[in-house]
Design a protein around this motif. Sequence first.
Motif, mmCIF file in Angstrom:
data_model
loop_
_atom_site.group_PDB
_atom_site.id
_atom_site.type_symbol
_atom_site.label_atom_id
_atom_site.label_comp_id
_atom_site.label_asym_id
_atom_site.label_seq_id
_atom_site.Cartn_x
_atom_site.Cartn_y
_atom_site.Cartn_z
ATOM 1 N N GLY A 1 7.079 -3.248 -5.900
ATOM 2 C CA GLY A 1 6.377 -2.047 -5.799
ATOM 3 C C GLY A 1 4.941 -2.529 -5.196
ATOM 4 N N ILE A 2 4.728 -3.704 -5.830
ATOM 5 C CA ILE A 2 3.425 -4.184 -5.090
ATOM 6 C C ILE A 2 3.322 -4.562 -3.811
ATOM 7 C CG2 ILE A 2 2.643 -6.782 -5.132
ATOM 8 C CD1 ILE A 2 0.633 -4.800 -6.659
ATOM 9 N N LEU A 3 4.717 -4.887 -3.109
ATOM 10 C CA LEU A 3 4.998 -5.124 -1.831
ATOM 11 C C LEU A 3 4.494 -3.851 -0.992
ATOM 12 C CD1 LEU A 3 5.540 -7.179 0.049
ATOM 13 C CD2 LEU A 3 7.808 -6.391 0.244
ATOM 14 N N ALA A 4 5.161 -2.724 -1.644
ATOM 15 C CA ALA A 4 4.977 -1.331 -0.844
ATOM 16 C C ALA A 4 3.327 -1.061 -0.792
ATOM 17 C CB ALA A 4 5.681 -0.298 -1.546
ATOM 18 N N VAL A 5 2.684 -1.401 -1.996
ATOM 19 C CA VAL A 5 1.389 -1.104 -1.850
ATOM 20 C C VAL A 5 0.463 -1.846 -0.871
ATOM 21 C CG1 VAL A 5 -0.935 -1.251 -3.282
ATOM 22 C CG2 VAL A 5 1.067 -0.479 -4.376
ATOM 23 N N PHE A 6 1.078 -3.273 -0.852
ATOM 24 C CA PHE A 6 0.353 -4.013 0.271
ATOM 25 C C PHE A 6 0.861 -3.756 1.588
ATOM 26 C CE2 PHE A 6 1.585 -7.536 3.174
ATOM 27 C CZ PHE A 6 0.461 -8.145 3.393
ATOM 28 N N ALA A 7 1.955 -3.175 1.923
ATOM 29 C CA ALA A 7 2.253 -2.341 3.064
ATOM 30 C C ALA A 7 1.651 -1.404 3.684
ATOM 31 C CB ALA A 7 4.056 -2.125 3.021
ATOM 32 N N SER A 8 1.243 -0.503 2.534
ATOM 33 C CA SER A 8 0.402 0.767 2.985
ATOM 34 C C SER A 8 -1.035 0.206 3.587
ATOM 35 C CB SER A 8 0.194 1.406 1.736
ATOM 36 O OG SER A 8 -0.582 0.953 0.821
ATOM 37 N N LEU A 9 -1.498 -0.863 3.145
ATOM 38 C CA LEU A 9 -2.730 -1.496 3.616
ATOM 39 C C LEU A 9 -2.474 -2.045 5.063
ATOM 40 C CD1 LEU A 9 -4.177 -3.562 0.610
ATOM 41 C CD2 LEU A 9 -4.785 -1.281 1.402
ATOM 42 N N VAL A 10 -1.426 -2.835 5.300
ATOM 43 C CA VAL A 10 -0.955 -3.138 6.819
ATOM 44 C C VAL A 10 -0.762 -1.899 7.545
ATOM 45 C CG1 VAL A 10 0.799 -4.312 8.151
ATOM 46 C CG2 VAL A 10 0.161 -5.179 5.633
ATOM 47 N N LEU A 11 -0.217 -1.006 7.374
ATOM 48 C CA LEU A 11 0.096 0.292 8.024
ATOM 49 C C LEU A 11 -1.217 0.523 8.422
ATOM 50 C CD1 LEU A 11 2.415 1.974 8.977
ATOM 51 C CD2 LEU A 11 2.268 3.123 6.926
#
Length: 473
Positions: free
Chosen positions: A89-99
């Motif tokens: 789940g944390i990876l998804a949160v991180f991905a949102s920042l990258v996006l």
Amino acid sequence: MVERETWTSRSGFILAAVGSAVGLGNIWRFPWMTAENGGAAFLLFYLIIIVGVGIPGLLVEHVIGRRSNSNPFGALKSLSGSDYWGYVGILAVFASLVLLSFYSVVGGWIIRYFIDSFTGAYLSNPVEHFQAINFGTSAVIFHLIFLAMTAAIVYSGVRKGIEKATKIMIPVIFVLLILLAFWAATLTGAGDGYAFYLSLDFAALRANWLDILLSAGGQALFTLSLGVGSMITYASYIGDDRSLPADGTIIAGLNTFVGVLTGFVVFPILFSSLGEAGSQGPGALFIGIASAFNALPLGSLIAIVFFGIVLIAALSSSISMLEIPVAYLADEHDVKRERGTTVLAGIIFVTGSVTALYPNIFDFVAGTLVDLLLTFGLFAFCIFVAWVLGRDAIEEFRKGTRYSTGLANSWLVLVGTVLPVFLLFTLLAGIASLLGVSVPAFGPLASNQVIAAGAVVLVVVVVSIVRSDKTLV
Ligand code: PHE
């Protein structure tokens, strides 16, 4: 605990989710993919992917969000009781920042074009203009402005910010886009534009089916905002009385409508002024369309409306990206929305400035990295729903609906088998191309392969309906 808000109404949720979905993906990428990959033949193929992968994937995120009433990290962790799922789940949160780090830069370009439409600055020299503003100080400044607008909406909250804004933005996008499509139909040469856009070229589709399948799959995830948890987060603010399958179908339908409609605006404009489709890729919108405006009657007025629509669409998507980490900080670390939004905007200002200054980093982030993160994200969510939630997912799917378990069951079987296989395949192909490994060529698609693939999916669905009293786990 920071108090959690909810949407005020059903339409509040639907419009916010449509706002998330409708964005640069529809206006910037979709018409081009269609035109380049076989026109109407591609459209048909794409619709099948939206129905077969997109809508079930959307429901995966909605089920997780509503079941947990939480951000992607909290959702996976609390529903599974395992820290490992929390890391996913944390990876998804991180991905949102990258996006958002790259999306905000493109958003900045659009603000710049919107403003320049008033003076006509780019009309006579679109190529130089785009090259002058795409990377460097100007890009950083306009990225900051776009980010500030995004943050201002998220700062104001779920109801007073996101819901209120998207309730105005989405109708505006639809009305203006429909008006533009009617106007574009009156242009001389519109017919050639339609012919290019909607040509029925099955040969192109068959020859490049693998590439097209992979890019249509990637496009389906991107355009429906899947894989980073935007839809998990938005669904965490809805109640049990809503029908997820109904809402999901409406959201995907409206999103596809905007993509298709944009093609009806873009191609007549290009063909009537340039006589051809013009340059492709990121430059399509900024160079091709912009130079077309130069040659049209009322060109600068239309340019203002056009870039205005794109700007609104981009904003209604970017707020859904920022909402993910804001919800995470509020749910998990008790950080108030106002403070969380400000801190996160500060971080994205820095990471976004890096992509605004270095074209190579921009290309890597906007292309490969985002594709991989989204694909992995949705893959993990599918496995989670089918193999960890199981029966609970079926229960959640059916809440607020009158469907028997048949539909819910086929959905779960699909997301536990066909979707992960498809996503894993996409993921591996993406990694292979990143590493420069050439994958043995698959020959042109033969009709018996299509029939075989269709038959496998059909069997899976039929078996799951027949066994509708059982679930995967
Ligand atoms: N769907 C958005 C678009 O088409 C992009 C997006 C992706 C938004 C992932 C949120 C999450 O532009």
